[in-house]
Design a protein around this motif. Structure first.
Motif, PDB file in Angstrom:
ATOM      1  N   ASN A 265       0.821  -1.209   0.000  1.00 35.02           N
ATOM      2  CA  ASN A 265       0.000   0.000   0.000  1.00 35.02           C
ATOM      3  C   ASN A 265       0.859   1.265   0.000  1.00 35.02           C
ATOM      4  OD1 ASN A 265      -2.643  -0.995  -0.112  1.00 35.02           O
ATOM      5  ND2 ASN A 265      -2.699  -1.384   2.087  1.00 35.02           N
TER       6      ASN A 265
ATOM      7  N   THR B  44       0.655   4.141  -2.774  1.00 38.10           N
ATOM      8  CA  THR B  44       0.361   5.527  -2.407  1.00 38.10           C
ATOM      9  C   THR B  44       1.390   6.494  -2.977  1.00 38.10           C
ATOM     10  OG1 THR B  44      -0.727   4.802  -0.365  1.00 38.10           O
ATOM     11  CG2 THR B  44      -0.009   7.099  -0.458  1.00 38.10           C
TER      12      THR B  44
ATOM     13  N   GLY C 187      -0.766   6.880  -6.279  1.00 36.65           N
ATOM     14  CA  GLY C 187      -1.417   7.789  -5.347  1.00 36.65           C
ATOM     15  C   GLY C 187      -0.998   9.239  -5.483  1.00 36.65           C
TER      16      GLY C 187
ATOM     17  N   THR D 209      -4.632  13.448  -0.057  1.00 41.53           N
ATOM     18  CA  THR D 209      -5.911  13.390  -0.762  1.00 41.53           C
ATOM     19  C   THR D 209      -5.874  14.223  -2.033  1.00 41.53           C
ATOM     20  OG1 THR D 209      -7.148  13.059   1.286  1.00 41.53           O
ATOM     21  CG2 THR D 209      -8.376  13.914  -0.597  1.00 41.53           C
TER      22      THR D 209
ATOM     23  N   GLY E  49      -3.736  12.951  -5.165  1.00 45.72           N
ATOM     24  CA  GLY E  49      -4.280  11.862  -5.964  1.00 45.72           C
ATOM     25  C   GLY E  49      -5.352  12.347  -6.912  1.00 45.72           C
TER      26      GLY E  49
ATOM     27  N   PHE F 118      -8.839   6.413 -10.125  1.00 42.99           N
ATOM     28  CA  PHE F 118      -8.160   6.574  -8.839  1.00 42.99           C
ATOM     29  C   PHE F 118      -9.131   6.381  -7.677  1.00 42.99           C
ATOM     30  CE2 PHE F 118      -6.763   8.973  -5.177  1.00 42.99           C
ATOM     31  CZ  PHE F 118      -5.446   8.606  -5.055  1.00 42.99           C
ATOM     32  N   ASP F 119     -10.335   6.940  -7.794  1.00 38.38           N
ATOM     33  CA  ASP F 119     -11.329   6.785  -6.721  1.00 38.38           C
ATOM     34  C   ASP F 119     -11.660   5.313  -6.497  1.00 38.38           C
ATOM     35  OD1 ASP F 119     -11.390   9.514  -6.461  1.00 38.38           O
ATOM     36  OD2 ASP F 119     -13.269   9.790  -7.550  1.00 38.38           O
TER      37      ASP F 119
ATOM     38  N   ASN G 139      -8.820   3.556  -4.763  1.00 41.38           N
ATOM     39  CA  ASN G 139      -8.790   3.876  -3.338  1.00 41.38           C
ATOM     40  C   ASN G 139      -9.812   3.045  -2.570  1.00 41.38           C
ATOM     41  OD1 ASN G 139      -7.740   5.513  -1.156  1.00 41.38           O
ATOM     42  ND2 ASN G 139      -9.685   6.596  -1.159  1.00 41.38           N
TER      43      ASN G 139
ATOM     44  N   GLN H 216      -8.545  -0.515  -2.463  1.00 46.60           N
ATOM     45  CA  GLN H 216      -7.446  -0.614  -1.503  1.00 46.60           C
ATOM     46  C   GLN H 216      -7.973  -0.829  -0.089  1.00 46.60           C
ATOM     47  OE1 GLN H 216      -5.268   3.012  -1.018  1.00 46.60           O
ATOM     48  NE2 GLN H 216      -3.474   2.048  -0.125  1.00 46.60           N
ATOM     49  N   HIS H 217      -9.126  -0.240   0.214  1.00 47.05           N
ATOM     50  CA  HIS H 217      -9.710  -0.329   1.559  1.00 47.05           C
ATOM     51  C   HIS H 217     -10.859  -1.340   1.625  1.00 47.05           C
ATOM     52  CE1 HIS H 217      -7.699   3.661   1.610  1.00 47.05           C
ATOM     53  NE2 HIS H 217      -7.426   3.333   2.858  1.00 47.05           N
TER      54      HIS H 217
END
Length: 477
Positions: free
Chosen positions: A72, A76, A80, A176, A179, A305-306, A309, A312-313
């Motif tokens: 990660n 990032t 990121g 934030t 990215g 990208f959104d 993200n 990723q979570h």
């Protein structure tokens, strides 16, 4: 209006202003400057896959061992930071194309991009506390202290201490805005810095040192005045927005410009328009992929990208705000096997064609089509200005965009995960990378759809070519 009249209107009235716009200095800087971000997007996507391997046992082992966090971190600091690469690359290309030393302009753009935003982040306690808070987690992501308990403990403290603990943390860069959320601002800043830097250099606003001074030293002094002016203006803009409006210009651009535009491109109507315009431009001999890529990349890449993200979570779903139309939707569905999704033509030429022309071109196109390249068809068959194949050429991408949008919308396949597979990645493989096995199966269905749509039109065109060839043979030509 006759076919000839319509073609003349397109070529003489519609296309010239569009091409003039696409070839303007800002748009050229945008499309060429974004290329510098591609290595970081692709490499970051690899780390994103490694940190979220879709095998529960492997994913759990990586998370427990801490390797998921390492992956990660790499994601990032590569994918990121996409807005950072954009702001540098766009200003760099703009000034390079004007014939000046470009690296100082790229670095000036980065400095301005950072200067114009609040250098602060929300206190982690704000997001952790309360019923909807994430609580306090350990390195493996396990909640060890709930948000409710945390709020109870904070409420017991004196008010001044509560205020201090929940105040933003200053003096740090908020990733934030580095990215996807900062993309439109980065594009605007990159273009404006490139333009103003070039204008000042052209006007002679520079410090000129004697010839005896080494070039690498002299170039930095040459950049000093343009960079100083740009950063001073950026500081004044930052001061105005912070002092008068209690915000920064990046947040304003995101709320008033980027979010609405992302919503527009992420709509069904937006997807269908993009899908139609790519083959439309190609039909008249103009590079549709280049035109639409230049126009849409600044919006579709933030959508990618959104989703990355969220992936990723482990929160990738439409309910959590995932986008349907991303840059991979454009590359790996709208342009699958090339503009017009011409794999159906390849299948026909290899297995059903009777004319020598279609058979020959099909053999040439087969390998490139596997890597989403179809120029042999566009200009060799040709598809350009070919009335026999115009309907499937326009219709196939639109149908694919419509059906792909709907299967994601209704949850038949998951949203695209934000992995940026290179546009030359073969079908099925790219589907698996950008959406797992369900998306790979859907890509296979798309290939079958293309074959079904193209077949009757290709057969008619093949008969026409065959008749021509037989006529020539009969005449002994």
């Amino acid at each position: 209006m006759t076919k000839k009249g319509f073609g003349d209107f397109i070529n003489n009235k519609l296309l010239p202003p569009i091409m003039k716009f696409v070839n303007t200095k800002p748009i050229t800087a945008l499309k060429d400057g974004m290329v510098y971000a591609l290595p970081f997007i692709i490499i970051g996507s690899i780390f994103l896959i490694l940190s979220n391997i879709p095998i529960p046992a492997v994913a759990s082992a990586l998370k427990t061992s801490g390797w998921s966090a390492f992956f990660n971190q790499a994601y990032t600091t590569s994918f990121g930071l996409i807005s950072v690469w954009a702001s540098i690359g766009i200003a760099y290309v703009y000034v390079r194309n004007e014939g000046y030393e470009a690296l100082p302009a790229g670095l000036t753009s980065l400095s301005s991009f950072l200067l114009l935003q609040f250098l602060q982040v929300d206190n982690p306690l704000v997001g952790a506390a309360g019923k909807t808070g994430s609580g306090i987690t350990d390195a493996a992501g396990n909640v060890i202290y709930s948000g409710v308990k945390l709020s109870e403990q904070i409420d017991k403290l004196p008010h001044v201490v509560q205020t201090y603990l929940t105040s933003p943390i200053t003096g740090v860069v908020n990733i934030t805005w580095l990215g996807g959320q900062g993309m439109i601002a980065a594009i605007i800043i990159g273009i404006l810095v490139g333009w103003s830097y070039s204008a000042m250099m052209r006007a002679g606003w520079k410090i000129t040192l004697p010839e005896q001074v080494p070039a690498n030293v002299a170039n930095q002094f040459t950049a000093m005045i343009p960079a100083g002016v740009i950063l001073t203006v950026s500081m004044l803009i930052y001061a105005f927005f912070k002092g008068v409006m209690s915000t920064d210009i990046l947040q304003l651009i995101y709320k008033m410009l980027q979010a609405p535009l992302q919503g527009l491109t992420d709509s069904l109507g937006g997807a269908l328009i993009i899908a139609f315009l790519v083959p439309f431009f190609w039909f008249f001999g103009v590079h549709g992929g280049l035109i639409m890529g230049a126009i849409t990349s600044g919006l579709l890449i933030p959508n990618t990208f959104d989703n990355a993200n969220l992936y990723q979570h482990n929160q990738l779903s439409l309910a959590n705000g995932a986008h349907i139309v991303t840059n991979e939707f454009y590359n790996n569905f709208i342009n699958l096997t090339g503009s017009g999704i011409t794999i159906g033509l390849v299948v026909f030429t290899l297995y059903a064609a009777k004319s020598v022309q279609m058979k020959s071109i099909g053999k040439i196109e087969f390998i490139p089509a596997l890597f989403n390249i179809n120029e042999p068809f566009l200009f060799g068959l040709p598809l350009v200005m070919n009335p026999f194949l115009a309907i499937p050429f326009f219709l196939t991408p639109v149908i694919v965009a419509l059906t792909t949008y709907l299967v994601i919308y209704f949850g038949i396949v998951p949203p695209l995960n934000g992995v940026a597979a290179p546009w030359t990645t073969p079908p099925i493989i790219s589907g698996f990378l950008i959406g797992g096995w369900k998306m790979a199966i859907w890509q296979a269905i798309v290939l079958a759809m293309s074959t079904g749509i193209y077949f009757p039109f290709a057969k008619k065109y093949d008969n026409y070519l065959l008749a021509q060839e037989q006529e020539k043979t009969a005449k002994g030509e």
